[in-house]
Design a protein around this motif. Structure first.
Motif, PDB file in Angstrom:
ATOM      1  N   ALA A  70       1.556  78.797  28.233  1.00 29.14           N
ATOM      2  CA  ALA A  70       1.867  79.751  29.418  1.00 29.14           C
ATOM      3  C   ALA A  70       1.581  79.050  30.582  1.00 29.14           C
ATOM      4  N   GLY A  71       1.229  77.935  30.765  1.00 28.62           N
ATOM      5  CA  GLY A  71       0.884  77.062  32.097  1.00 28.62           C
ATOM      6  C   GLY A  71       2.233  76.794  32.713  1.00 28.62           C
ATOM      7  N   TRP A  72       3.209  76.625  31.914  1.00 33.47           N
ATOM      8  CA  TRP A  72       4.456  76.214  32.611  1.00 33.47           C
ATOM      9  C   TRP A  72       5.451  77.415  32.887  1.00 33.47           C
ATOM     10  N   LYS A  73       6.301  77.205  33.915  1.00 33.25           N
ATOM     11  CA  LYS A  73       7.268  78.096  34.063  1.00 33.25           C
ATOM     12  C   LYS A  73       8.485  77.860  32.811  1.00 33.25           C
ATOM     13  N   ARG A  74       8.690  78.956  32.155  1.00 37.40           N
ATOM     14  CA  ARG A  74       9.469  78.929  31.101  1.00 37.40           C
ATOM     15  C   ARG A  74      10.907  78.181  31.482  1.00 37.40           C
TER      16      ARG A  74
END
Length: 571
Positions: free
Chosen positions: A397-401
């Motif tokens: 979840a630490g990345w932008k999708r």
């Protein structure tokens, strides 16, 4: 207070961006409503001055002034309507992306809101803000102006106007308040009926094949009849309210005319003022009639606003997140526990797994062991879990999708293709890169198959890929999963619909992915594909039975060190 309300949620903040536009709409409403006194003043001039003096020049001058005021009034109403329509479009443009994203997140989080409901709610709000409903609320505050002018004609007529307006306001409030629950129930019943049909149309083939259409039609008929009954009650109430409102209005106008005639007989009022007072009373009560006529729209808009506000509040746009690309595809699970709402036993229970980059992990286990849930956790689409899913040492979840998506490949158990061309589906509906599309197709062994279609890669596949066989859909979805050389590819039962040639193409594709340094997680209940694995993970009832290098786990399987429902791979 208004400022705090507008800052309460994403929807309110978005609407708050257009406070100036609504303020200008109110200004144009003020101009239009003030100039609506023109017919009354013109009438007074005609009866009390022109007809007395019989001066044609005065009549000409008064008529010119009247035409000018009518022109300004019409121009103000046109500007107001144009402003509201443009504002409605801009509100839609500002919100549609947020609603689209929140709707997807809601469905992904298993809230399972009706697929089209959020978009229908947005349309309902936009139509209310650009239609007669909002105009009625702009016009109602000017009722006191017409009553004040009536006071200027004669205090008795003014107090009669106050009394009649209060009665009409009480009737409007009471009737509308009593109809709220009926309108809301009718709207919900209508939405349920429509949603029932839409959900069944998505599964029309088994319904038709097994003769279930009549039974479903009977169930829909129950929903539809309930909707019709509620709508009948709602329409009856609304028509009754409108009829009673007309009765009250006509009585009030007649009483006003009678009271004016009495004053004229007593010499306390001119005939022109008598007629003008009657016109003013009609104009004073007209906005209240419009409120009654558009009350259903208001209730529907309020329902739509409440639902949309709750949706955007529950699934706001995600802030932050890294736009960096994962570099290696190393995966680590730390205490992963996946849950389902309303179920005490977790679907996955405390998994700890470390998969070095560029390796192939095959996940084995019987049906219901949590394999598909694990696949969904790995790509970040499972709604409720504890612990960590780390990609390159960072929570997924630490990345932008949007930044992460191109570096992930996912083939779900239930294949979903989308209306468009084969190339569009393989390219994930981004700008089609022909070389990458053909490369992905060749690596999955479907290039020649695609060329045999009428338009090759430009062949339209229909809704959900309906013109393709199950095996063709699965192989095209596999090509989509490996498109663009992602660093992590998760395949859930990729060989479920494949023939022998398809299985060989799958094995070749997995081998090529590994050669390119891609981490592959392959979920299956078949052991025939185990030969591709570097690591094996065996699940049973959501728990990790064994994890390790392939040969060690295979030896454990053959030695009977795992539950009997998990069969050992053939040597």
């Amino acid at each position: 207070m208004i400022g705090s309300w507008l800052n309460g949620s994403d929807l309110r903040r978005q609407l708050g961006l257009y406070k100036k536009e609504f303020l200008w709409a109110a200004v144009f409403s003020m101009i239009a409503n003030v100039l609506l006194l023109t017919p009354t003043l013109y009438m007074l001039q005609i009866f009390d001055h022109v007809m007395v003096s019989q001066n044609e020049l005065t009549l000409f001058a008064v008529t010119l002034v009247m035409i000018f005021f009518f022109g300004v009034m019409a121009f103000s109403e046109w500007l107001r309507s144009r402003l509201l329509v443009r504002t409605g479009v801009r509100i839609d443009e500002g919100l549609n992306g947020m609603v689209f994203k929140a709707s997807f997140d809601s469905y992904l989080q298993q809230a399972r809101q009706k697929a089209t409901e959020a978009f229908s709610n947005l349309v309902t709000i936009r139509q209310f803000l650009t239609g007669q409903g909002i105009i009625a609320f702009f016009d109602v505050p000017w009722t006191p102006l017409y009553i004040a002018v009536t006071f200027m004609l004669h205090p008795l007529l003014g107090w009669l106007s106050v009394l009649f307006a209060a009665i009409q306001l009480l009737v409007t409030y009471t009737a509308n308040r009593a109809s709220v629950s009926t309108i809301e129930g009718g709207v919900k019943a209508e939405q349920d009926s429509t949603s029932f049909v839409q959900s069944k149309l998505r599964n029309i083939e088994p319904l038709h094949a097994m003769g279930m259409v009549k039974h479903m039609r009977d169930r829909w008929q129950d929903h539809h009849e309930s909707s019709l009954q509620r709508d009948d009650v709602m329409q009856e109430k609304q028509h009754r309210q409108q009829a009673f409102s007309k009765f009250v209005r006509y009585c009030m106008q007649s009483f006003t005319l009678g009271a004016g005639a009495l004053l004229v007989i007593d010499g306390k009022l001119t005939p022109g003022a008598m007629i003008a007072a009657n016109v003013l009373m009609a104009r004073a009560l007209q906005p209240l009639d419009l409120v009654i006529a558009t009350w259903r729209q208001f209730v529907q808009a309020r329902m739509a606003f409440r639902k949309l506000d709750e949706l955007l509040d529950a699934f706001p746009e995600r802030k932050g997140g890294s736009e960096d690309a994962p570099s290696s595809g190393a995966v680590r699970l730390e205490g992963l526990t996946a849950k389902v709402a309303g179920r005490d036993t977790p679907v996955l229970d405390n998994l700890n797994v470390d998969i070095p980059a560029g390796n192939v992990l095959v996940v084995l286990g019987p049906s219901g062991s949590g394999k598909s849930t694990l696949a969904r956790c790995l790509v970040g689409v499972w709604p409720q879990f504890d612990g960590q899913v780390l990609l390159d040492g960072r929570p997924i979840a630490g990345w932008k999708r949007l930044a992460l998506g191109p570096f992930l490949g996912y083939l779900p158990q239930d294949i979903e293709l989308f209306e468009g061309t084969i190339a569009d589906n393989i390219a994930r509906f981004s700008e089609v890169d022909s070389e990458k599309v053909i490369d992905a197709a060749k690596r999955t062994g479907i290039h020649d198959m695609i060329l045999r279609f009428p338009d090759g890669y430009d062949t339209e596949i229909g809704v959900a890929g309906g013109m393709l066989s199950g095996g063709q859909r699965q192989r095209i979805a596999l090509a989509r999963a490996i498109y663009g050389n992602p660093v992590l590819v998760v395949l859930d039962e990729p060989n479920a619909n494949l023939d022998d040639a398809g299985e060989r193409s799958l094995a070749q594709a997995v081998s090529e992915l590994k050669a390119r340094g891609t981490t592959v997680v392959l979920v299956t209940h078949r052991t025939s594909i185990v030969g591709l694995a570097d690591y094996l993970l065996v699940l049973s009832k959501g728990r990790m039975v064994h994890f390790g290098h392939r040969d060690a786990v295979v030896a454990a399987l053959r030695g009977g060190k795992v539950p009997s429902q998990i069969s050992a791979p053939s040597p």
